[in-house]
Design a protein around this motif. Structure first.
Motif, PDB file in Angstrom:
ATOM      1  N   THR A   1       0.829  -1.204   0.000  1.00 14.34           N
ATOM      2  CA  THR A   1       0.000   0.000   0.000  1.00 14.34           C
ATOM      3  C   THR A   1       0.864   1.256   0.000  1.00 14.34           C
ATOM      4  O   THR A   1       0.593   2.210  -0.742  1.00 14.34           O
ATOM      5  N   LEU A   2       1.908   1.256   0.830  1.00 14.62           N
ATOM      6  CA  LEU A   2       2.815   2.406   0.866  1.00 14.62           C
ATOM      7  C   LEU A   2       3.457   2.618  -0.503  1.00 14.62           C
ATOM      8  O   LEU A   2       3.564   3.751  -0.985  1.00 14.62           O
ATOM      9  N   ALA A   3       3.876   1.532  -1.138  1.00 12.53           N
ATOM     10  CA  ALA A   3       4.510   1.634  -2.454  1.00 12.53           C
ATOM     11  C   ALA A   3       3.563   2.236  -3.479  1.00 12.53           C
ATOM     12  O   ALA A   3       3.974   3.024  -4.344  1.00 12.53           O
ATOM     13  N   GLU A   4       2.297   1.885  -3.398  1.00 18.19           N
ATOM     14  CA  GLU A   4       1.313   2.407  -4.345  1.00 18.19           C
ATOM     15  C   GLU A   4       1.039   3.891  -4.127  1.00 18.19           C
ATOM     16  O   GLU A   4       0.729   4.615  -5.078  1.00 18.19           O
ATOM     17  N   ARG A   5       1.170   4.351  -2.878  1.00 22.34           N
ATOM     18  CA  ARG A   5       0.764   5.724  -2.562  1.00 22.34           C
ATOM     19  C   ARG A   5       1.913   6.709  -2.464  1.00 22.34           C
ATOM     20  O   ARG A   5       1.684   7.929  -2.449  1.00 22.34           O
ATOM     21  N   LEU A   6       3.153   6.206  -2.380  1.00 20.16           N
ATOM     22  CA  LEU A   6       4.315   7.100  -2.338  1.00 20.16           C
ATOM     23  C   LEU A   6       4.637   7.529  -3.771  1.00 20.16           C
ATOM     24  O   LEU A   6       5.281   6.796  -4.523  1.00 20.16           O
ATOM     25  N   VAL A   7       4.199   8.699  -4.138  1.00 23.62           N
ATOM     26  CA  VAL A   7       4.362   9.157  -5.525  1.00 23.62           C
ATOM     27  C   VAL A   7       5.685   9.882  -5.728  1.00 23.62           C
ATOM     28  O   VAL A   7       6.166  10.011  -6.861  1.00 23.62           O
ATOM     29  N   ALA A   8       6.290  10.363  -4.655  1.00 22.29           N
ATOM     30  CA  ALA A   8       7.607  11.004  -4.741  1.00 22.29           C
ATOM     31  C   ALA A   8       8.247  10.923  -3.361  1.00 22.29           C
ATOM     32  O   ALA A   8       7.587  11.193  -2.355  1.00 22.29           O
ATOM     33  N   GLY A   9       9.520  10.543  -3.321  1.00 17.61           N
ATOM     34  CA  GLY A   9      10.200  10.503  -2.036  1.00 17.61           C
ATOM     35  C   GLY A   9      10.952   9.221  -1.777  1.00 17.61           C
ATOM     36  O   GLY A   9      11.386   8.527  -2.706  1.00 17.61           O
ATOM     37  N   ALA A  10      11.083   8.877  -0.496  1.00 20.99           N
ATOM     38  CA  ALA A  10      11.826   7.693  -0.074  1.00 20.99           C
ATOM     39  C   ALA A  10      11.242   7.228   1.257  1.00 20.99           C
ATOM     40  O   ALA A  10      10.435   7.928   1.878  1.00 20.99           O
ATOM     41  N   ALA A  11      11.651   6.037   1.689  1.00 19.70           N
ATOM     42  CA  ALA A  11      11.157   5.480   2.944  1.00 19.70           C
ATOM     43  C   ALA A  11      12.284   4.729   3.642  1.00 19.70           C
ATOM     44  O   ALA A  11      13.067   4.024   2.983  1.00 19.70           O
TER      45      ALA A  11
END
Length: 353
Positions: free
Chosen positions: A212-222
């Motif tokens: 879910t995080l991968a689908e919603r992170l449109v720009a950036g890093a984790a």
């Protein structure tokens, strides 16, 4: 809490899967461990706390993570930080103080109303730059951080008996919570060699979170920091008792059915599963290293040298192999072009995932 769990066991036909039990014990409104008013975080048992995390142990943890976060903000052209499960708020304080105006907004995703209230008090000085959310937004732009978040996500328990796999859950016997196993089609992602008895976990919820995080992170890093292993180590034949542990009063025990709601329940992280879930959803791995190596890469050695001896001793626990340095790992992901992230420049173990 016991009454609630008993009702849920009855509604489930007399058997409750462990992941649902763990979710109730940790997050049931007002009753679960992270939802009630008990003190969780602290350095000493005398404070009434149950465990200490790296941000409370030494402010250098947050300051060194800020080095990596600043680089990630620059590399991705973003201006916000998102923290999942901010605990006492200690990490947020250090990140905000170190990064200053480089962070335009700091959003904490927190499920616990009680912890949110404590965080709001700790972060009041930062004013409207800090906001809270109780769920993932549809889109995220910025750098995501999570310290000891993945280990608190409910897991399924699997047990191999006489060569056959069973799912372990909870039942009631004479009014008491007891283990109960049912046959299952589920197996670990790596089946341990042999046919001997074996107990382990599968991390469906943590992996679903990463997708879910991968689908919603449109720009950036984790960046996620937690204790755990790559898959080959996690499902090693000798790790036959699983990794579920409980923490209360700075003591550890292996009985999650005792005193539900009164102690933390955790499981080590399968970092391979986390990386694969993210990658399959389009979020590749930036790096993977021990916490000790990551913090050294970010400059903790030089920062420690400027501290009084007592503070150096506390900070040393973050990087020493026999303390947190080796058991804890840092895994990073990036949206967009890969870069040579400072935290993984030496000692990167991505190839072991």
């Amino acid at each position: 809490m016991r009454k609630l769990i008993g009702e849920q066991v009855a509604r489930s036909g007399g058997w409750l899967p462990f992941d649902r039990y763990m979710a109730l014990a940790l997050y049931a409104p007002g009753l679960g461990y992270y939802a009630n008013a008990s003190r969780k975080f602290g350095t000493m048992p005398g404070s009434g706390s149950d465990f200490v995390t790296a941000p409370e142990m030494s402010p250098l943890f947050g300051r060194m993570l800020a080095v990596q976060v600043r680089e990630a903000l620059e590399q991705t052209g973003t201006h916000e930080v998102w923290e999942f499960g901010a605990g006492s708020g200690a990490l947020a304080v250090e990140l905000l103080e170190t990064l200053g105006e480089r962070v335009r907004r700091y959003t904490i995703v927190e499920l616990s109303a009680n912890l949110r209230a404590r965080q709001q008090q700790a972060l009041a000085a930062f004013g409207p730059r800090v906001t809270w959310a109780d769920q993932l937004p549809e889109t995220i732009e910025g750098v995501v951080v999570g310290n000891e978040v993945l280990d608190a996500m409910p897991v399924k328990l699997l047990a191999r008996r006489n060569g056959a796999w069973h799912e372990r859950g909870v039942a009631l016997r004479d009014g008491r919570l007891a283990w109960s196993e049912v046959p299952t089609h589920l197996v670990p992602p790596v089946v341990p060699a042999g046919t001997g008895d074996y107990v382990t976990e599968v991390h469906h919820q943590a992996e679903a979170f990463m997708r879910t995080l991968a689908e919603r992170l449109v720009a950036g890093a984790a960046f996620f920091i937690d204790y755990g292993f790559p898959e080959a180590e996690y499902y090693h034949p000798q790790r036959s008792m699983g990794t579920v542990m409980c923490h209360r009063g700075h003591l550890a025990d292996a009985d999650p059915l005792d005193a539900p709601g009164e102690k933390d329940i955790t499981a080590h992280v399968n970092f391979t599963g986390i990386a694969v879930a993210a990658q399959e959803a389009g979020l590749p791995t930036l790096g993977y290293a021990s916490q000790g190596r990551f913090l050294v890469n970010c400059g903790i050695g030089e920062a420690m040298a400027a501290l009084p001896v007592q503070d150096q001793v506390a900070a040393q626990r973050l990087i020493a192999d026999h303390e947190m340095g080796e058991l804890f790992k840092v895994i990073g992901f990036q949206r967009g072009a890969f870069w040579d992230a400072i935290g993984f420049r030496t000692g990167d173990r991505t190839h072991t995932l």
